[in-house]
Design an enzyme around this catalytic site. Sequence first.
Site, mmCIF file in Angstrom:
data_model
loop_
_atom_site.group_PDB
_atom_site.id
_atom_site.type_symbol
_atom_site.label_atom_id
_atom_site.label_comp_id
_atom_site.label_asym_id
_atom_site.label_seq_id
_atom_site.Cartn_x
_atom_site.Cartn_y
_atom_site.Cartn_z
ATOM 1 N N ALA A 61 0.716 -0.686 -0.106
ATOM 2 C CA ALA A 61 -0.233 0.100 0.035
ATOM 3 C C ALA A 61 0.904 1.281 0.079
ATOM 4 O O ALA A 61 1.257 2.497 -0.456
ATOM 5 C CB ALA A 61 -0.972 0.003 1.463
ATOM 6 N N TYR A 62 1.955 1.632 1.059
ATOM 7 C CA TYR A 62 3.165 2.489 0.872
ATOM 8 C C TYR A 62 3.473 2.491 -0.633
ATOM 9 O O TYR A 62 3.827 3.457 -0.840
ATOM 10 C CB TYR A 62 3.788 2.255 1.737
ATOM 11 C CG TYR A 62 4.544 3.098 1.645
ATOM 12 C CD1 TYR A 62 4.697 4.531 2.579
ATOM 13 C CD2 TYR A 62 5.903 3.274 1.391
ATOM 14 C CE1 TYR A 62 6.051 5.412 2.944
ATOM 15 C CE2 TYR A 62 6.991 4.000 1.738
ATOM 16 C CZ TYR A 62 7.199 5.417 2.210
ATOM 17 O OH TYR A 62 8.210 5.831 2.730
ATOM 18 N N VAL A 63 3.807 1.350 -1.194
ATOM 19 C CA VAL A 63 5.068 1.080 -2.477
ATOM 20 C C VAL A 63 4.183 1.976 -3.669
ATOM 21 O O VAL A 63 4.147 3.380 -3.884
ATOM 22 C CB VAL A 63 5.024 0.124 -2.559
ATOM 23 C CG1 VAL A 63 5.990 0.176 -4.235
ATOM 24 C CG2 VAL A 63 6.388 -0.148 -1.725
ATOM 25 N N THR B 51 1.766 3.716 -3.172
ATOM 26 C CA THR B 51 1.170 5.338 -2.623
ATOM 27 C C THR B 51 2.620 6.159 -3.681
ATOM 28 O O THR B 51 2.666 7.101 -3.661
ATOM 29 C CB THR B 51 0.890 6.121 -1.235
ATOM 30 O OG1 THR B 51 2.117 5.460 -0.658
ATOM 31 C CG2 THR B 51 -0.116 5.190 -0.602
#
Length: 285
Positions: free
Chosen positions: A157-159, A161
């Site tokens: 999820a972070y990646v 974004t």
Amino acid sequence: MQNSSPALLITGVSTGVGLAAARAFLSRGYRVFGSVRTAADADRLRAELGPHFEPLLFDVTDADAIARAVTEVETQLAGAPLRGLINNAGVAFGGPLQHQPIEVVRQHFEVNVLGLVQVTQAFLPLLGAQADFRGQPGRVLNIGSVSGQVATPFMGAYVGTKHALEGLTASWRRELQLFGVPMVLIGLGVTKTPIWDKGINLEPYRATPYLGPAERFAKVVNRTRESGLSPEYVAGRLVQIMETPRPKVRYTIVPDYTRNLLTWLLPARALDRLIARGLGLRPAK
């Protein structure tokens, strides 16, 4: 505060890179507006950072609070331009995407992408993106990540974004040529900041086949974090980038550039196999 001092806004200044950047710019004679989410943080930082720092109480996902902050900054600037905007606020929660709750995935995008867009849209006119602007336009620095170019498992999820931010920044940078407002992407490597304090909560995944690999990944994160960049070093680089007359479109700030370069140059399948071998991401025999 003296109106002759250059002013800029930094989001997420309560800790980490944001706080270090606030200190660094204040030491250079800037007026610094910084976003915080609690009144307690606002009071703490006002006392700690002195009269040239002004906390702004808003969450990047709260449109009404952002609008009030714009009005406050515009009033305090009294016609002077905003020298810069540093989009630093962000969240990171680890976990395998197959099982990570969708509300957690959504939170990443609400804060790291949509929140950043919302803040930038709101403050761009003060940076010079308006038809009747007179003076030297300011610039925008978006704090991205090396994860925007090289994906790691268990941080999907972070990646996602940070991949999104790569494209958004490039498109927006080209649009803002109309007003002469540079937009710069910062590809940040591992940094010793509180964003990683929560680490990867493994409890929800104990009954899944991902537990072993996720535990190994968590150990890698903790180990690499210890050798990561200091917030103060990153803050110094941000000052340089904000002040350079002709900034590059993207800066990579990492602890070990050679190691990152090798990762970027490896074929995707080769990197897949390397990661799988290291974390145990292989089918059970």
